[in-house]
Design a protein around this motif. Structure first.
Motif, short mmCIF file in Angstrom:
data_model
loop_
_atom_site.label_atom_id
_atom_site.label_comp_id
_atom_site.label_asym_id
_atom_site.label_seq_id
_atom_site.Cartn_x
_atom_site.Cartn_y
_atom_site.Cartn_z
N LEU A 160 0.99 -1.23 -0.01
CA LEU A 160 -0.01 0.08 -0.05
C LEU A 160 1.05 1.28 -0.08
O LEU A 160 0.53 2.28 -0.61
N GLU A 161 1.87 1.28 0.80
CA GLU A 161 2.59 2.25 0.93
C GLU A 161 3.60 2.59 -0.67
O GLU A 161 3.64 3.53 -1.10
N VAL A 162 3.90 1.38 -1.10
CA VAL A 162 4.68 1.52 -2.41
C VAL A 162 3.64 2.21 -3.43
O VAL A 162 4.12 3.06 -4.22
N TYR A 163 2.44 1.57 -3.47
CA TYR A 163 1.60 2.00 -4.39
C TYR A 163 1.25 3.57 -4.38
O TYR A 163 1.31 4.26 -5.44
N LYS A 164 1.10 3.99 -3.06
CA LYS A 164 0.83 5.38 -2.94
C LYS A 164 1.84 6.23 -3.10
O LYS A 164 1.72 7.28 -3.75
N LYS A 165 3.26 5.74 -3.02
CA LYS A 165 4.39 6.44 -3.31
C LYS A 165 4.36 6.52 -4.98
O LYS A 165 4.66 7.84 -5.37
N ILE A 166 4.12 5.54 -5.57
CA ILE A 166 4.10 5.80 -7.24
C ILE A 166 3.35 6.46 -7.49
O ILE A 166 3.51 7.18 -8.67
N MET A 167 2.06 6.76 -6.98
CA MET A 167 0.80 7.78 -7.75
C MET A 167 1.57 8.96 -7.25
O MET A 167 0.80 9.88 -7.77
N SER A 168 2.17 9.34 -6.41
CA SER A 168 2.75 10.70 -6.15
C SER A 168 3.99 10.96 -7.00
O SER A 168 4.46 12.16 -6.91
N TYR A 169 4.59 10.09 -8.02
CA TYR A 169 5.71 10.56 -8.72
C TYR A 169 5.26 11.42 -9.92
O TYR A 169 4.19 11.46 -10.21
N LYS A 170 6.34 12.19 -10.03
CA LYS A 170 6.06 12.98 -11.16
C LYS A 170 6.23 12.20 -12.63
O LYS A 170 6.71 11.07 -12.77
N ILE A 171 5.42 12.72 -13.34
CA ILE A 171 5.18 11.95 -14.64
C ILE A 171 6.53 11.50 -15.31
O ILE A 171 6.36 10.71 -16.12
N SER A 172 7.39 12.57 -15.14
CA SER A 172 8.90 12.25 -15.72
C SER A 172 9.41 10.81 -15.42
O SER A 172 10.21 10.27 -16.07
N GLN A 173 8.78 10.41 -14.15
CA GLN A 173 9.59 9.02 -13.72
C GLN A 173 8.95 8.09 -14.43
O GLN A 173 9.44 7.03 -14.76
N PHE A 174 7.53 8.19 -14.71
CA PHE A 174 7.06 7.09 -15.75
C PHE A 174 7.69 7.18 -17.16
O PHE A 174 7.54 6.06 -17.96
N ASP A 175 8.10 8.44 -17.56
CA ASP A 175 8.77 8.54 -18.85
C ASP A 175 10.12 7.49 -18.97
O ASP A 175 10.24 7.09 -19.96
N LYS A 176 10.72 7.44 -17.80
CA LYS A 176 12.15 6.81 -18.00
C LYS A 176 12.09 5.51 -17.18
O LYS A 176 13.21 4.86 -16.94
N THR A 177 10.89 4.98 -16.60
CA THR A 177 10.76 3.84 -15.73
C THR A 177 9.87 3.00 -16.51
O THR A 177 8.52 3.11 -16.37
N PRO A 178 10.23 1.67 -16.98
CA PRO A 178 9.14 0.77 -17.83
C PRO A 178 8.11 0.48 -16.65
O PRO A 178 8.39 0.08 -15.48
N VAL A 179 6.73 0.40 -17.27
CA VAL A 179 5.53 -0.08 -16.34
C VAL A 179 5.87 -1.37 -15.69
O VAL A 179 5.54 -1.83 -14.51
N GLY A 180 6.47 -2.36 -16.45
CA GLY A 180 6.74 -3.83 -16.20
C GLY A 180 7.68 -3.81 -14.76
O GLY A 180 7.41 -4.53 -14.04
#
Length: 592
Positions: free
Chosen positions: A113-133
């Motif tokens: 739960l803590e990890v998922y909550k943290k991922i949801m707070s990431y800047k969009i740039s983090q998803f640009d350079k980190t694969p979803v898988g």
């Protein structure tokens, strides 16, 4: 993993025990209790043979009175007590196993739960350079590996080590010479255990890496399956998957080989120990009861030793996984509010005046995207951003709702910097409609309201009817309860866009951003949307990133963006009269 990192990871994992400390204490107490029960049965069986059974066996040679009813009854009672002891130990082991597993699952629940909550707070740039898988692997597989630390690691190893130690003490207490002889093959086993642990550790590390690669590959290729089939890339991509899958298989095979070698070595070592025990008993003429005690004790030592090395690897792999998980939690690339900001959703809505003042932005320092952007949009105005693809139009609107953070300049809404707004409040006031509509797996009703209890059935129906979506929905099986598959694959592009428009009307933002939102709409759907848009943009500030003339011409102001700068700006008629960049774009569109 370095020793310092490993220590820090241990400490951080142990912090998650705090809410369940009483359960943890119970599991430790059970581990200690079970360790002392381990040698009790062998000792009891030894005393039974020595004090009762052997006396009965020699009774015919001594006196008829020795093998009496009292002796038989004593043996029966001892047998009953032995069964009771076994049942009690079984019950305690069940409670111990269940408590350890329960503890691990609850810690995993909290951590995930803590990890998922943290991922949801990431800047969009983090998803640009980190694969979803990769993020999926961290959230699911790696956290599950941490669960094994508790269900198969810390406390179970403590229980096994204590149990082996108590049994060894009892063996040396009964006959230290016999204990030394029977345990003589142990150094070989310890040597084999060390090599097994190191071999499996390396294999498991490769397994974890290959799992992440598999997840990333499958996630990416399932999402892009229509592209793969369109370009007939099935065979090519299948070969890539075969290579990735083979790496995963090879890593597991190496681990299986280590197990296949280690377990027979344990069995052979146990057999040699028993052989030494029998050989020594011939020359030392030990009592049969002591011989039985050592047979049972050796079994209680070798049984946990078969798996203790594996449990150490479980802990190590859990620690490696925890390091990856904590890297997500330690990521500082998140959008945070100033702690002094106390703006809440229920406060008064913004009016919608927007100011960009000398704003510059880059994703990478060596490649600047926007250069000194300056423009003002009065509350209620509608502006259009036009220009070649990849020149910064979408980036401008992404900066407005703080999906990305600009490096220099000022962006204001109602004469207040956007950084001074509470982020939740700011985004509640800005609605974004994209060309690629995202729909969740669920009903159309859920996708329209996003499960917001403040949106009534009447409001939903009214908005759907206004946009002409209602009749389309009612033609579908189950109407508003029609189940939309992942990303809305069962609906047409036009239907998905109409749903996104209706959803935006229901959320009623003060600033509306449309990023190429009508570019994929057919002519019939566009007619429906254009009529609704006239009402949707009333008294709202609107920024339209578009190339359709019907949308551009009605804008109060048009900004032509080229190479990250505003090359031209003005009304449609003014820009056409200038016969510049916009004029050329206008002619190219009218000639299509």
């Amino acid at each position: 993993m370095s020793k310092q990192k490993k220590t820090n990871s241990y400490q951080r994992i142990l912090k998650y025990i705090k809410p369940y400390k009483y359960r943890f204490i119970v599991s430790i107490a059970l581990a200690i209790g079970l360790s002392f029960l381990a040698p009790l049965r062998p000792l009891w069986i030894q005393k039974t043979i020595e004090d009762y059974i052997q006396k009965g066996a020699i009774a015919p040679y001594l006196s008829k009175t020795i093998w009496s009813n009292e002796l038989v009854q004593a043996i029966i009672w001892i047998t009953v007590l032995q069964i009771g002891l076994i049942l009690m130990e079984t019950l305690l082991r069940f409670i111990f196993s269940f408590t350890s597993a329960w503890l691990g699952q609850n810690i995993v629940k909290d951590l995930r739960l803590e990890v998922y909550k943290k991922i949801m707070s990431y800047k969009i740039s983090q998803f640009d350079k980190t694969p979803v898988g990769t993020l999926s692997t961290r959230t699911i597989n790696d956290i599950e590996a941490i669960n094994s630390i508790f269900s198969e690691g810390f406390v179970p190893i403590l229980a096994d080590v204590l149990s082996i130690s108590i049994v060894l003490i009892s063996m040396f207490y009964v006959n230290w010479q016999l204990a030394l002889i029977s345990l003589a093959p142990f150094p070989v086993l310890l040597f084999a255990t060390y090599f097994f642990k190191e071999s499996v550790k390396k294999s498991f590390q490769k397994v974890r890496l290959s799992v992440a690669q598999l997840n990333t590959f499958v996630q990416e290729h399932l999402s892009g399956m229509s592209f793969i089939q369109t370009f007939n890339l099935q065979e090519q991509e299948l070969e890539k998957f075969k290579r990735t899958n083979s790496l995963h298989k090879n890593a597991n095979v190496k681990a299986i080989f280590a197990y296949s070698v280690f377990f027979p070595i344990v069995e052979i070592t146990a057999a040699i120990s028993i052989s030494f025990l029998i050989y020594a008993s011939i020359y030392t003429q030990v009592n049969a009861s002591i011989l039985v005690f050592y047979f049972l004790s050796l079994n209680q030592i070798f049984r946990p030793l078969r798996f203790i090395a594996d449990k150490f690897n479980v802990i190590q792999m859990g620690m490696v996984a925890s390091e990856r998980v904590f890297a997500i939690l330690d990521n500082t690339e998140i959008l945070e509010d100033d702690p002094t900001i106390h703006t809440h959703l229920k406060e008064e809505k913004i009016k919608g005046k927007i100011v960009f003042q000398d704003v510059s932005f880059f994703y990478k320092p060596e490649k600047q995207i926007l250069h000194n952007i300056d423009f003002t949009v009065e509350a209620g105005e509608k502006i259009a951003l036009v220009g070649p693809t990849g020149n910064g139009k979408s980036t401008i609107v992404s900066l407005l709702n703080r999906m990305y953070q600009h490096q220099s300049g000022i962006i204001e809404i109602d004469n207040k910097k956007i950084e001074d707004y509470n982020l939740t409040f700011l985004r509640s006031q800005i609605g974004v409609i994209l060309q690629d509509v995202f729909l969740f797996s669920g009903s159309i009703r859920q996708n329209l309201t996003l499960n917001n209890p403040d949106i009534s059935e009447e409001q939903m129906l009214s908005a759907s009817q206004l946009l002409g979506l209602h009749d389309t929905i009612m033609k579908l099986p189950n109407g508003y309860d029609f189940h939309v598959m992942e990303r809305g694959t069962l609906l047409s592009v036009g239907q998905r866009q109409l749903i996104s428009f209706t959803r935006m009307m229901l959320y009623n933002p003060q600033i509306l951003i449309m990023d190429e939102a009508t570019s994929s709409i057919d002519t019939e759907s566009e007619i429906l949307i254009q009529n609704a848009l006239e009402q949707l943009i009333q008294n709202r500030t609107s920024i339209l990133v578009a190339h359709r003339l019907s949308t551009i011409q009605k804008a109060d102001k048009i900004l032509f963006i080229k190479n990250g700068t505003i090359a031209e700006q003005g009304r449609h008629a003014e820009l056409v009269a200038q016969k510049g960049l916009y004029y050329n774009l206008y002619n190219s569109i009218t000639q299509e």
